[in-house]
Motif scaffolding. Structure first.
Motif, PDB file in Angstrom:
ATOM      1  N   UNK A   1      53.349  17.564 -28.918  1.00 24.55           N
ATOM      2  CA  UNK A   1      53.733  18.213 -29.587  1.00 24.55           C
ATOM      3  C   UNK A   1      55.191  19.087 -29.178  1.00 24.55           C
ATOM      4  N   UNK A   2      55.078  19.246 -28.645  1.00 19.43           N
ATOM      5  CA  UNK A   2      56.950  19.381 -27.974  1.00 19.43           C
ATOM      6  C   UNK A   2      57.575  18.707 -28.946  1.00 19.43           C
ATOM      7  N   UNK A   3      58.099  17.940 -28.953  1.00 15.64           N
ATOM      8  CA  UNK A   3      58.841  17.216 -29.810  1.00 15.64           C
ATOM      9  C   UNK A   3      58.765  17.446 -31.406  1.00 15.64           C
ATOM     10  N   UNK A   4      57.652  17.557 -31.456  1.00 17.68           N
ATOM     11  CA  UNK A   4      57.385  17.911 -33.467  1.00 17.68           C
ATOM     12  C   UNK A   4      57.611  19.473 -33.251  1.00 17.68           C
ATOM     13  N   UNK A   5      57.358  20.354 -32.315  1.00 15.15           N
ATOM     14  CA  UNK A   5      58.141  21.690 -32.801  1.00 15.15           C
ATOM     15  C   UNK A   5      59.925  21.884 -32.174  1.00 15.15           C
ATOM     16  N   UNK A   6      60.477  20.964 -31.444  1.00 16.05           N
ATOM     17  CA  UNK A   6      61.169  20.501 -31.273  1.00 16.05           C
ATOM     18  C   UNK A   6      62.411  19.638 -32.910  1.00 16.05           C
ATOM     19  N   UNK A   7      61.819  19.058 -33.216  1.00 18.04           N
ATOM     20  CA  UNK A   7      62.377  18.200 -34.476  1.00 18.04           C
ATOM     21  C   UNK A   7      62.149  20.098 -36.012  1.00 18.04           C
ATOM     22  N   UNK A   8      60.848  20.675 -35.833  1.00 15.13           N
ATOM     23  CA  UNK A   8      60.922  21.644 -36.590  1.00 15.13           C
ATOM     24  C   UNK A   8      61.730  22.339 -36.655  1.00 15.13           C
ATOM     25  N   UNK A   9      62.013  23.102 -35.579  1.00 16.15           N
ATOM     26  CA  UNK A   9      63.213  23.789 -34.984  1.00 16.15           C
ATOM     27  C   UNK A   9      64.605  23.341 -35.230  1.00 16.15           C
ATOM     28  N   UNK A  10      64.984  22.006 -35.287  1.00 17.84           N
ATOM     29  CA  UNK A  10      65.880  21.904 -35.405  1.00 17.84           C
ATOM     30  C   UNK A  10      66.274  21.551 -37.165  1.00 17.84           C
ATOM     31  N   UNK A  11      65.761  21.379 -37.719  1.00 21.59           N
ATOM     32  CA  UNK A  11      65.803  21.391 -38.915  1.00 21.59           C
ATOM     33  C   UNK A  11      65.324  23.431 -39.924  1.00 21.59           C
ATOM     34  N   UNK A  12      65.050  24.338 -39.077  1.00 19.01           N
ATOM     35  CA  UNK A  12      65.147  24.894 -39.891  1.00 19.01           C
ATOM     36  C   UNK A  12      66.884  25.505 -39.095  1.00 19.01           C
ATOM     37  N   UNK A  13      67.044  25.097 -37.858  1.00 19.96           N
ATOM     38  CA  UNK A  13      68.430  26.209 -37.953  1.00 19.96           C
ATOM     39  C   UNK A  13      69.976  25.362 -38.506  1.00 19.96           C
ATOM     40  N   UNK A  14      69.001  23.918 -38.956  1.00 20.88           N
ATOM     41  CA  UNK A  14      70.014  23.282 -40.592  1.00 20.88           C
ATOM     42  C   UNK A  14      70.706  24.169 -41.209  1.00 20.88           C
ATOM     43  N   UNK A  15      72.052  24.049 -41.609  1.00 20.23           N
ATOM     44  CA  UNK A  15      72.519  24.951 -42.362  1.00 20.23           C
ATOM     45  C   UNK A  15      71.892  24.261 -44.203  1.00 20.23           C
ATOM     46  N   UNK A  16      71.781  25.354 -44.899  1.00 23.43           N
ATOM     47  CA  UNK A  16      71.527  24.284 -46.063  1.00 23.43           C
ATOM     48  C   UNK A  16      73.487  24.141 -46.611  1.00 23.43           C
ATOM     49  N   UNK A  17      72.396  22.978 -47.621  1.00 29.26           N
ATOM     50  CA  UNK A  17      73.759  21.188 -48.179  1.00 29.26           C
ATOM     51  C   UNK A  17      74.490  22.629 -48.789  1.00 29.26           C
TER      52      UNK A  17
END
Length: 259
Positions: free
Chosen positions: A3-19
């Motif tokens: 669950x922690x990795x899933x949360x961290x992964x989603x946070x990483x994606x959400x903070x990624x900049x638009x292409x």
């Protein structure tokens, strides 16, 4: 831990900049070394929107030393292009109720790997300059799963011959290099590099390769879905990792491809 990795992964994606907006054009491919052009055309990136983020799952087997038995694992991984970053989390089963978890991270030019027994008892925590370079090399090698990322001014390309080209990436004071090997059809068949391998607490460079296989089409692009990772040592070749990508999702589209 999952669950922690899933949360961290989603946070990483959400903070990624638009292409960067707009589709990749033929002009962006022209002028690149010929083997790279052949690969990008086979991958069918022309006309496609740039990938901003990736989530994928894997299943496979791994072993730490030659002669050891293969251990099954499942893994989940997240990537972003801006910034270049990833999180990979795998769980390996030793016995029905005994497992080891491994987490690789790369962000802002720095990499690390943590290993835990039962996802709780620390068994290893690798970091430092060698890990920074190795994890950046891993990011480069795994761009096979989101091939629009190769079209960036951050990568310096050096032609080698009709079937191979070197990619050099510099970021945050770290330099990573891999060589892409492309067949006549345009399939990227292998990625090679000199990577740091840890032996008895010390890091030494050793030849390394990732062989790609089982191309499938996803959102109009062709990507390999099976890889095998091998160290080429003085004692002989040691293949230690084999996996298949089982699911992949781009840009949080909600459309998950089961491969």
């Amino acid at each position: 831990m999952r669950n922690t990795i899933h949360h961290d992964g989603l946070a990483l994606i959400q903070h990624g900049k638009q292409a960067q907006p707009g589709a990749i054009s033929e002009d962006q491919v022209l002028g690149l070394p010929e083997p790279l052009q052949r690969y990008l055309r086979y991958a069918q990136v022309v006309g496609k929107a740039r990938i901003r983020s990736v989530r994928l799952t894997q299943e496979g087997v791994m072993r730490m030393q030659p002669g050891q038995k293969w251990l099954p694992f499942v893994a989940e991984q997240y990537f972003t292009m801006k910034p270049r970053a990833f999180i990979w989390h795998a769980t390996m089963r030793f016995l029905p109720f005994i497992w080891v978890s491994a987490t690789d991270r790369f962000s802002q030019g720095h990499g690390s790997m943590r290993i835990k027994l039962l996802s709780a008892v620390p068994m290893g925590n690798a970091r430092g300059p060698e890990m920074d370079e190795s994890e950046m090399q891993r990011y480069l090698a795994e761009m096979i799963w989101f091939p629009t990322a190769w079209l960036t001014s951050a990568i310096e390309w050096q032609a080698i011959d009709a079937y191979s080209v070197k990619a050099i990436l510099r970021e945050s004071g770290v330099t990573a290099t891999v060589v892409l090997h492309v067949n006549e059809e345009g399939q990227l068949t292998q990625v090679t590099a000199d990577r740091y391998k840890e032996e008895h607490g010390r890091y030494q460079l050793a030849p390394w390769s990732g062989c790609c296989d089982a191309y499938q089409e996803l959102e109009g692009m062709r990507i390999p879905t099976r890889i095998a990772i091998t160290w080429h040592l003085a004692s002989g070749d040691f293949t230690w990792f084999r996996c298949k990508v089982t699911q992949i999702e781009y840009n949080q589209s909600g459309k998950v491809a089961v491969l």
